[in-house]
Scaffold this active site. Structure first.
Site, mmCIF file in Angstrom:
data_model
loop_
_atom_site.group_PDB
_atom_site.id
_atom_site.type_symbol
_atom_site.label_atom_id
_atom_site.label_comp_id
_atom_site.label_asym_id
_atom_site.label_seq_id
_atom_site.Cartn_x
_atom_site.Cartn_y
_atom_site.Cartn_z
ATOM 1 N N ASN A 1 -16.665 -30.744 28.202
ATOM 2 C CA ASN A 1 -16.587 -31.827 29.203
ATOM 3 C C ASN A 1 -17.843 -31.935 30.058
ATOM 4 O OD1 ASN A 1 -15.877 -29.344 30.359
ATOM 5 N ND2 ASN A 1 -14.726 -30.326 31.985
ATOM 6 N N GLU B 1 -10.477 -19.567 32.727
ATOM 7 C CA GLU B 1 -10.600 -20.732 33.626
ATOM 8 C C GLU B 1 -9.950 -21.909 32.912
ATOM 9 O OE1 GLU B 1 -11.671 -20.456 36.572
ATOM 10 O OE2 GLU B 1 -12.776 -18.583 36.557
ATOM 11 N N CYS C 1 -11.586 -30.211 34.696
ATOM 12 C CA CYS C 1 -10.424 -29.405 35.051
ATOM 13 C C CYS C 1 -9.996 -29.748 36.470
ATOM 14 C CB CYS C 1 -10.776 -27.930 34.938
ATOM 15 S SG CYS C 1 -12.236 -27.493 35.881
ATOM 16 N N GLU D 1 -15.407 -17.638 38.813
ATOM 17 C CA GLU D 1 -16.776 -17.836 38.346
ATOM 18 C C GLU D 1 -17.252 -19.153 38.940
ATOM 19 O OE1 GLU D 1 -17.658 -17.033 34.038
ATOM 20 O OE2 GLU D 1 -15.491 -17.087 33.866
#
Ligand code: NAD
Length: 482
Positions: free
Chosen positions: A152, A250, A284, A458
């Protein structure tokens, strides 16, 4: 530049033998074939891991400050070639050059930050119970990091993992996204030109099940960092857990944005549009649930629908959003919308593919969505957001938390008290007040709660905890020998 057939990058470009099998990477804006990328499997992964093990033995002993100097050079080269990189990002994803350049600049900033971490890599010194004994913690590399990324924001996704893995003294094997093979290839080339020793950054091209799974299973891979969907994250967590490898997961989100009746509605409108539709909703951190107080609902939603209708879809810098990444994803989204309408959900705007080639979906707002509906519950990863009418602040918080996900959340309000309370009570890893659900910075830790991840963060300094082992070091001294 990038070859029409993109191979793996193992050791260095020359060390990567040609592939026997290829996959097709298509242009999301036209549907035409852009490149072929190697369709790799377990054997290639094994060679990449072996190259990484060998190179890491030396790199792990290089002082962190010197590793940082190499990373600074990587960031500098990436900046020098920002146009080349952004062009590839734009080509592979269909996003505008403006967005691709912004993303490349973010990757450079991340590189610089992590390079600087080489001068810190802090441990802790403390006191000891015993006399003549020093007690401290030091960071040690884990060894080989297996990095699995989506497409993405392809250059950001790579930078977010490669720079922290390397600064901690690890070697990396990246499983590039099958939707962005060229971006990963160019990153490896830039790293090589910057003087990163061969074998420290290896790129394996291919599909998740064929190339990703063997990386997760490989016994020499000490840490797996995965960014992608929650379904795949769960599977990776279970496989890696079976051999007690460390994971950083993640994952997805169904992020709520609350518009209170005391909000600056113009500002809220602007941020809702950006959060739901920029990058074609493929973040996300996109906002896919918009919760609006009922006493302003009709007014706000009318304005929002109107503004959504005016958004421009295309690949140029004056467009607001581009295509989704591939035809499978487009079909999945359109199918989900069709099914939802069959269940009584109402599409207020959008809801269809745009005419012409490419995987363009009109920005879509849906209301009359039950909180038990699939559309409310599951991430679609596209330009689609659900609207919900909420009675008051209490109901907004309750509805915001009514999700298996917990990545980001946003509230629009003029009340400091409400904003602060929201930050305390909403279940998320990132909370934004009077902005968007996205927009985290490279030096800040990002990650989610509940189904959005396994609790790691992260990048930021916190990423160092993922990519290093903490060693307790005790040193006994002898006063008699002073
Ligand atoms: P995906 O999970 O399908 O794939 C991501 C990567 O994992 C790809 O490289 C893919 O090839 C690989 N993969 C797929 N199956 C695998 C398997 N069984 N074993 C090992 N590797 C496998 O996700 P996607 O559709 O490419 O990306 C979209 C998802 O990523 C969304 O859910 C989005 O929310 C999430 N995402 C999360 C973050 C975050 O920081 N939390 C950031 C960006 C995207």
């Amino acid at each position: 530049m990038v070859p029409a057939q993109i191979g793996n990058w193992i050791q260095d470009r020359l060390g990567s033998s040609e592939s026997e099998d290829w996959l097709e990477k298509r242009n999301p804006a036209t549907g035409g074939v852009l490149f072929q990328a190697a369709r790799s499997g377990a054997q290639v992964v094994s060679r990449a891991v072996q190259a990484a093990v060998t190179a890491q033995a030396t790199w792990g002993r290089v002082p962190g400050v010197q590793r940082g100097e190499v990373l600074f050079e990587m960031a500098a080269r990436l900046q020098q070639r920002r146009d080349d990189m952004a062009r590839l990002v734009a080509l592979e994803t269909g996003k505008s050059m403006r967005d691709a350049l912004g993303e490349t600049d973010g990757a450079v900033a991340l590189g610089r930050f992590m390079a600087g971490e080489g001068q810190r890599l802090y441990g802790r010194t403390t006191t000891s119970r015993m006399e003549n004994r020093l007690a401290m913690t030091v960071r040690q590399p884990i060894g080989v990091a297996g990095l699995i990324v989506p497409a993405n924001t392809p250059i950001a996704n790579l930078a977010w993992k490669i720079f922290p893995a390397l600064i901690c003294g690890n070697a990396a094997v990246v499983k590039a996204s099958e939707d962005a093979p060229a971006t990963a290839w160019l990153f490896a080339e830039i790293a090589q030109q910057a003087g990163l020793p061969p074998g420290l950054l290896n790129v394996v091209q291919g599909y998740g099940r064929e190339a990703g799974t063997p990386l997760v299973d490989h016994p020499a891979v000490g840490v797996i960092s995965f960014t992608g969907s929650s379904a795949v994250g769960r599977e990776i967590g279970a496989r890696a857990g079976a051999r007690l490898a460390r994971t950083s997961l993640e994952l997805g989100g169904k992020n709520p944005l609350v518009v209170c009746d005391d909000a600056d509605l113009e500002n809220a409108l602007r941020w809702v549009l950006l959060s739901a539709f920029s990058n074609a909703g493929q973040r996300c951190a996109s906002c896919s649930r918009i919760l609006v107080f009922e006493n302003i609902y009709d007014e706000f939603v009318d304005r929002l629908v109107e503004a959504t209708r005016l958004l421009k879809v295309g690949t140029s810098d004056s467009d607001n959003l581009g295509p989704v990444i591939n035809s499978r994803q487009m079909e999945l989204i359109l199918h989900a919308l069709e099914e939802a309408q069959g269940r009584g959900c109402r599409v207020l705007v959008g809801g269809k593919r745009l005419p012409g080639p490419g995987y363009f979906i009109a920005p879509t707002l849906v209301d009359k969505v039950e909180r038990t509906d699939d559309l409310w519950l599951h991430e679609l990863f596209g330009p689609v957001a659900c609207l919900l009418r909420v009675r008051d602040y209490e109901q907004a918080v309750e509805a915001a938390n009514d999700s298996v996900y917990g990545l980001t959340a946003c509230i629009h309000t003029e009340s400091l008290h409400r904003a602060h309370d929201f930050g305390n009570r909403v279940q998320a890893g990132v909370v934004v007040v009077n902005g968007g659900t996205f927009g985290s910075e490279p030096h800040m830790p990002f990650g989610g709660v509940k189904g959005s991840g396994n609790g790691t963060r992260e990048p930021g300094t916190e990423a160092l905890d993922i990519y290093s082992n903490l060693l307790d070091l005790y040193i006994h001294t002898d006063p008699g020998k002073v």
